[in-house]
Every structure is written in C-alpha cells, then in structure tokens.
Design an enzyme around this catalytic site. Sequence first.
Site, PDB file in Angstrom:
ATOM      1  N   PHE B 236       0.818  -1.212   0.000  1.00  0.00           N
ATOM      2  CA  PHE B 236       0.000   0.000   0.000  1.00  0.00           C
ATOM      3  C   PHE B 236       0.851   1.260   0.000  1.00  0.00           C
ATOM      4  CE2 PHE B 236      -1.970  -3.385   2.632  1.00  0.00           C
ATOM      5  CZ  PHE B 236      -2.832  -3.867   1.659  1.00  0.00           C
ATOM      6  N   GLY B 463       0.031  -8.649  -3.779  1.00  0.00           N
ATOM      7  CA  GLY B 463      -1.323  -9.111  -3.525  1.00  0.00           C
ATOM      8  C   GLY B 463      -2.275  -8.719  -4.635  1.00  0.00           C
ATOM      9  N   THR B 464      -1.747  -7.968  -5.592  1.00  0.00           N
ATOM     10  CA  THR B 464      -2.599  -7.466  -6.664  1.00  0.00           C
ATOM     11  C   THR B 464      -2.856  -8.513  -7.738  1.00  0.00           C
ATOM     12  OG1 THR B 464      -0.589  -6.607  -7.644  1.00  0.00           O
ATOM     13  CG2 THR B 464      -1.903  -5.079  -6.354  1.00  0.00           C
ATOM     14  N   LEU B 620      -8.056  -7.793 -17.416  1.00  0.00           N
ATOM     15  CA  LEU B 620      -7.217  -8.966 -17.684  1.00  0.00           C
ATOM     16  C   LEU B 620      -7.691 -10.184 -16.901  1.00  0.00           C
ATOM     17  CD1 LEU B 620      -3.694  -7.289 -17.728  1.00  0.00           C
ATOM     18  CD2 LEU B 620      -5.087  -7.982 -19.685  1.00  0.00           C
ATOM     19  N   THR B 624      -9.312 -11.059 -10.004  1.00  0.00           N
ATOM     20  CA  THR B 624      -8.366 -10.225  -9.259  1.00  0.00           C
ATOM     21  C   THR B 624      -8.747  -8.753  -9.356  1.00  0.00           C
ATOM     22  OG1 THR B 624      -6.866 -10.194 -11.162  1.00  0.00           O
ATOM     23  CG2 THR B 624      -6.449 -11.856  -9.469  1.00  0.00           C
ATOM     24  N   GLN B 628      -9.504  -6.151  -6.273  1.00  0.00           N
ATOM     25  CA  GLN B 628      -8.868  -4.843  -6.075  1.00  0.00           C
ATOM     26  C   GLN B 628      -9.923  -3.765  -5.855  1.00  0.00           C
ATOM     27  OE1 GLN B 628      -5.853  -4.529  -9.372  1.00  0.00           O
ATOM     28  NE2 GLN B 628      -4.622  -3.948  -7.622  1.00  0.00           N
ATOM     29  N   GLY B 692      -3.611   0.357 -15.966  1.00  0.00           N
ATOM     30  CA  GLY B 692      -3.451   0.143 -14.531  1.00  0.00           C
ATOM     31  C   GLY B 692      -4.744   0.504 -13.830  1.00  0.00           C
ATOM     32  N   GLY B 694      -5.207  -0.396  -9.890  1.00  0.00           N
ATOM     33  CA  GLY B 694      -5.229  -0.633  -8.438  1.00  0.00           C
ATOM     34  C   GLY B 694      -5.651   0.548  -7.592  1.00  0.00           C
ATOM     35  N   GLU B 695      -5.292   1.767  -7.994  1.00  0.00           N
ATOM     36  CA  GLU B 695      -5.556   2.900  -7.112  1.00  0.00           C
ATOM     37  C   GLU B 695      -6.911   3.556  -7.356  1.00  0.00           C
ATOM     38  OE1 GLU B 695      -1.188   4.687  -6.248  1.00  0.00           O
ATOM     39  OE2 GLU B 695      -1.744   4.484  -8.336  1.00  0.00           O
TER      40      GLU B 695
END
Lengths: 194, 732
Positions: B236, B463-464, B620, B624, B628, B692, B694-695
């Site tokens: 994180f 963990g992503t 993708l 997962t 997220q 991308g 994740g955030e």
Amino acid sequence: MSEEDPTRRTVIKVGAAVAAVATAAPALPDVAEAKAAVTDTARISLKVNGVTHRQELEARVTLLDALRERIGLTGTKKGCDRGECGACTVLVDGRRIKSCLTLAVMQQGREITTVEGLARGDALHPVQAAFIRNDGFQCGFCTPGQLMSAVACVHEGHTGSDDEIREWMSGNLCRCGCYPNIVASVRQAAKEMS
Amino acid sequence: MTESQVGRPVSRVDGVAKVTGAARYAADAEVRGVTHAVLVMSTVARGRVTAVDTAGASAAPGVLGVFTHQNLARLALPSPAVAFLKRFLPVQDDLIRHAGQPVAIVVADTLERAQQASGLVGVSYRAEPPRVVLADDMGEAYIPPQTNDGANDYVRGDVAAGLAAAHAVAETTYTTPMQHHNALEPSVTVAAWDGDRLTVHESTQGISNTQNALMQAFGLARENVRVLSPYLGGGFGAKGPVWPHTVLTAAVARQVGRPVKLVLTRAQAYTSNGHRAETHQVLRVGAARDGRLTAIQHTVTQQVSRTEDALLNSSEPTRILYACPNVRSTQQAVRLDLPMGSFVRSPETATSHALESTLDELSYTLGLDPVELRVRNWSATNQESGERHGSSYLRECYERGAERFGWSRRDPRPGSMRDRDGLIGWGMATAAHTAGGRPGSSATVTIGVDGTARIRSGTQDLGTGTYTVMRQLGAEVLGLRLRGVRFDLGDSAFPAAFASAASATVPSVGAGVVRAATAARDRVIALAVADPDSPLHGAAPDQVSVGDGDLFLTERPSRRVGYRQVMRRHGRLIEVTSEAVFAPMGYSVGATFVEVHVDPVLGRVQVRRMVGVFDCGRVLNHRTARSQAIGGAIWAIGFTLSEHTLVDPNLGRIVTPNLSGYLVPVNADVPDIDVSFIDKPDPSSPALGARGFGETPMTGVTAAIGNAVYHATGHRIRDLPITQDKIIAALS
C-alpha cells in the site's frame, strides 16, 4: 480456560515464570526451580499438526515465536505481536487462539494445529479450497489466521448467516480488503463441511 | 475457436502456496545462523542525543552488538532517484528529526534476547519542544520546489473571471488526518553477507530500488547485491520507497559478521514507512446555471517533515478530470517535527475527496442531480495535458452504476429517507486515478525444447495478482495454455522492473512481458515457416496465428503445428529479453454509489450497500480486478469513517501506533459490494488494451460515503474521519 491455567500476563507478572507454568506443565523438571527467571530455559515438547517437537526454550518465548523461529513452521504470521490482528491464529485443542498471546510452555500436552496442518497431502481442506475459489485473499499474509479462524468458525456453528460470519470473523484483520470474499469462502466451506 | 487467456476469472496461481503456508515471505526466509535485530527509537521529537549508555545491553546474554551513531559504520545516503526519499540516515549523527527515529540497534542470538537488551539501552536527550500541529502553523505554509507531485502552482484560464461569471459557487474547507498503511506484514529485512556480497530478503514493492539503494549505501557493484521478495504481505505504498531500516540492518549484519533479521514492530512501522500526511484543503468551485463548471480553485496544504519536501497528496483530479476552462491548483507544505509523509494507497484520494464532496455541495446549490452534474462536465480529454484519454467510458459508468444502485428512486432532500431505526443516505462520486506514466520494465521469455515458456521479471506481487496476470498475458501472446507458462518474480537477478506502485504494473511490467513474448513468438513462427517438414512451411509469418499451444494458418486453422514439435525440432531454447519502454499514463475511472445508515442516537455510520462500475480498459482477470475494487472500497470506509493517527501535540509522539487505537475496517464493517466493469480495451494501452487500475477504486467511494452521510443527516462533516462524536454533535 480454567483458573489454574496461567495466562501470559500472570506468567510475566510473576517473573519467576517457571513456578506459574509448572502447574500446567507437568513435564517441567522440578518446582524447586521456582526462582528461575523468564530467561531460564526449559525442555518442553509441543505437539504441532500431530508431530511432537522437543525444544529447549526460555519461558518467555511465545507460541508464535516458537512455531516460527524454533520449529520452522513459518506459515503462521506475526502481524502485530499483541493480539490485535489475528494473523497468528492457530487451533489449540480445536479452539482458535492468538499464538502471540500465549507462551509456548503453556501449550504442552495440547494439540496445536497450524495452517501447515490443514491439508491432507495434496488434498486441500474445504476451507482452503473455498478461499482459493472465492478469492478470499490477495497478499495472503492474513490468510493463515483467517483460515484457522474459519475452520473454528464453522465448527463453532457460527455460520448461520452472512452477518453471523462477518461478526465471528471480525477478529482477523485483512488490509487488502477481501472481507466479502472471505464471507463467501466461509459460507461455502460451511456448506461442504456440514 | 482459440481460448483466450486474458479476461477469464482465473484463480490466483499462487493460491495453493498462500493457503498452505508454503509461501515464504521475507521473515520466513530460511537463513542459516540468522540473528535478530531490534531497533531502539527516539522518545523525543526534536533535539539531540547527549549520551547513550550501552553497557547493560552489551552485557546482556546473547547480545552480539549494540550500535549507536558512535560506533555504526558511516554509510552513504542513497539518492531519491532510487526511491530513497528520506534525506537522512538515522544512527549516523546525534540529531533527532522526529519521534520514533532509530537511535540504536541491538543484535542478539534470539529475538527475545534482542528485545530484552533493547530495553536496557539508556538514551539521554537534549529535547526541544516540537511543533507537530498543522493548524497551528498554517502561516508557515510554503510552495515547495516541484518534484513528483505535478505543478505545485498550476493555473489554466482565469479563475477570478470564472468565479465571477458563475451562477453558483461552492466554497468549502475539507481536512483529512494523518493515516497509516498498516500492511498486515510489517516491514522486514533479512541481510546476509558473504565477503563483499550481500543478499537481502526484503519486504519491498521495488527490489530494483532496494538493490540500487544498497549498492549506493555500501559502494557495492550490482552483481554483489541480490534482493529477494517472492511474496509480499501487502504494501500500500509503505514498502514502495526504500527506508533506512533496510540499510541499517545490512550495516549491522556486516559489523556482527552474522546474518541479521529485522522485523519492525507494529509501533515502529508508524514512524518508519511514511504515512498519508494531514491535509487542509480550501475549494471554490463555480458553475453556470446548467451545471457546467466555470472555475475550480483548490489549495491543499499538507504536513511535510523538516528534511523533505515530498507532498504525495497531489491534486491530479482537480487538474485532469472535469471539463473546466479556469483552474488554479496550489499545493503547499508546512514543515513539522514529524516523519515524512509518503505514498499511501491511492494518493489522489485526499484531494479527490475534497473535490467530489464540494461538487455534491454544488449540486445542492444548483438543485441539480449530482450524477447529472458530473455527466455535464465529463471530458474525453485529460484537462491538464490537453491530450485525449486512450478511451473513456465514464459516462457509461455513471449510467450503469445509477441503474444498478437504483439511484432514480432517491429523494434528494436530506433526512428524507429513513428506516425503522435510523436515517438512510445515498451518495455518489466519481472514481478517478492516474495509472502508470512511470518507467518501463524488462522481462525475459524463455521457450524450452518442450514447448513450454518461462517468463521472468524483477517485479513483485504485493497481492494485486501480478503472478497470475503476467502469466495470462504471456500465455495469450504466445498462444500457450496457462499451464504451459510459468512466471517468476521477486529476484533482482531477473530483468529489472519498475516498483509495484502507481498503478503501473500492468502498463510497465505487463507491457514488458507482452513485448518479450511477442518477439519470442515471432521467432517460433519464423522457425515453423522455415522448416520444410512443417505444415506451415513457406507461409508468410504474418499469416500465422497462435493459440491453444499451436501455431496455425489464420485463414486455414486446420493447418497447424504444436509449439512442442517446432521447439523439439529446433533442439535448443529460445530466449528473448525486452527493453524497458516508458509506460504511458492512463486514467482509470468509475462511478461509485453508497448507501449509509446513520444511528441518530449513537452517531454510528454503517455502510449498507456499495455499487462501483469501472472503466480500466480491458479487464485482464475479472477475479483479481474485482478483488482490487472491493479492497479499494474497504480502504475508503476506513479513510472516511475511522482511520486517523493521533499525535500528542506537546510531545510529538504518535499515541495510536497499533491496531487497537487505529481502526482499520473489520469484516463486520463491510457490506456486500457490487462491482462491475465496462471492459472495453483502451487502444493506447501497451498491455493488450488494459490500463493500470489498483488505485482507482478507493477514490470516489470516500466522498460518496460523506455525501451519503449528508443526505442522511443534512450535515456536512468536512473534517475526516466522520466519527460518532461528530455526528452526535451535528445532530444535537
């Protein structure tokens, strides 16, 4: 826990730990060594996942550190070392406890189960399989504790509803944020284990 | 029909290792003869160390060394270019820059002995009164030199004119507290020297940065430093930069001549890995009668340390997201006697929260639905750069999200929705975060004579799902089945990759894997068409497709040959390493909707329902990616409702350095979360249409919760977190 059972607090408070420990640890050599300090070692044996491990340990060594640093079972994780996160949850005689909050010498003669003891060979425990199927983890660090808690949660019968699972799984923090998937995992495992 | 390897909800390939305890994280590394280090931290926030009494600790049983600034070797300070952001190394001089700064290190043969001896180190200080309260020192605010936060004083158009022309203006002040990462795995370094060769097992989001920093600190050649991080217990951002404890552990290992393991305690992590710095934000947002924005003025003032200028709470959403001709974004800092702030999951959340909350206020002033307000200000263009986004389906996210949530049934009047035991509020906001725009990564693809592939890249999986998604990408490009591809990471001996940060793994590492796999595939195709015995002999390479482990003619799929046959005839492996190519910046967006329940007596806010619809280009792996998104939403619950690090205003020490006083969400705090994706490829992506992500999913949700609390109660709580006492005070 019975009244005779020492807690980590009483052991630390006493300082002369061996005296307190001896009541629950008949394998210890002699109560005459009561003046010994927490730094004195004792020969103990711990039964973990059905295997007996003999160790010479200081009285102050937690079950968690005994598992990880002495016995080499590193599946159990240390997230806070003060009972707040649940990553170190193991089963002792089938009951879930936080292994950072108990001393190794207090757990002699008991059946300790860690994450390494869940699968039977290549066959995963239903809880393990359910966590994979439902993506009940991301980084995987809290997972050993979540799994042990989940096994106990099912055996305790605390899976009657999603809300009940949420409540009884709330002692195990997950920072990646997998809670809904953990609930789904426990729900599915409970069904398969019934 | 060839089976696609990307997009499917493939289970994590590291799943079995993680559920059986076989996955070895840094602290689990088996290192023969390892000893244990414990840090002694400064108890004062400002001043000097006047004396250190190490006699008791040195004489304690099992102690191998006690190190202070008086006897620790001098180390070179690694540069910010290798992500060593802190501008000093502790235990090198007597200066105290913040409480919780290491002042001594004890090494002993067991952890318990090191812990005991650490308590015997006596440190004397000449303490000075620290200044640690942002509100007290707002007058000291300055605009720092530009680093990685974008322009600290950004102007487009004429804000004064835009505000003057507005039909309605919302003027707000929002504040967000200091917050901490609290990855479940505390930071770990296990350092072992063999002569001049250093091997480090490290909990890091960037093994390349760690390797480079250690090379600089000790003056070592690259081949003499190896960093390993096969599994990471969350990061994180805490493990994104390289921090002093890593260098210090290697230093004491060298001095005691034994391998040394350091595991930060939870409390030590609060002053060793950075934090999300406290912010004070002032906004003025003007709009025409129809809701179109005429001006945004956003000034964010945040805490920095005495020694660094990095902000990290930067105002990208204000500069990039909405069509608005007149924008001024000012990012300023106040130096305090606290550790430096750093990246914390979704750094744009703090400014997004203030902007999206203010837009909700504006929607009430205008009498316009908050979804409609956002739709009217949607833009296909990055408003800061002026370039079109590769693709943007944000309007579709609003539409689908509103439908899934049932937004049309909302009565907008505050306090209008109730159930038996409390108030119900519905809120929404836009999710948006930059993704990528960072250095590229390399990967090596090796195709063996058995026709299977091994891919290696020096990246990390925090963990992503990096292990899983990179394998999918490689298999898709090569045309192999997942089981025919292996992906390895977490070893600095592999081709260098950018850190697992900034939502850059897909555009940086993913693109590196795609490039290497494409080149390797083309070499196999070249072999197949050149081989007179091959069914594809004589075909033009561009007429050959791959899939299901075979190569075949695109127009006549029955003419095919297996990878295995081609490679067996070739008789030796094929290996390709891709060059690192800068990863383009994407902008992943979404719409988030939240229902809260507020207990008017206890002031308790419970999130009851959440809907998120996201556009991150092609998805993708739905499994997962969904995880997220859920994770981001849960972080948002903590950010908005419970997480704040409290600092003693007089002593400058953190008083909540644990997980009992600092409240991260628990299972019972989190409802089911409805996540869906637009899932349309971004043509500008270098990673098969994916951006991308994740955030992004933490943003938006924070303001949606706050907006829902307003809708439920009629009160704006502009000072986070929205704790029970604030609700009770507002309602009474």
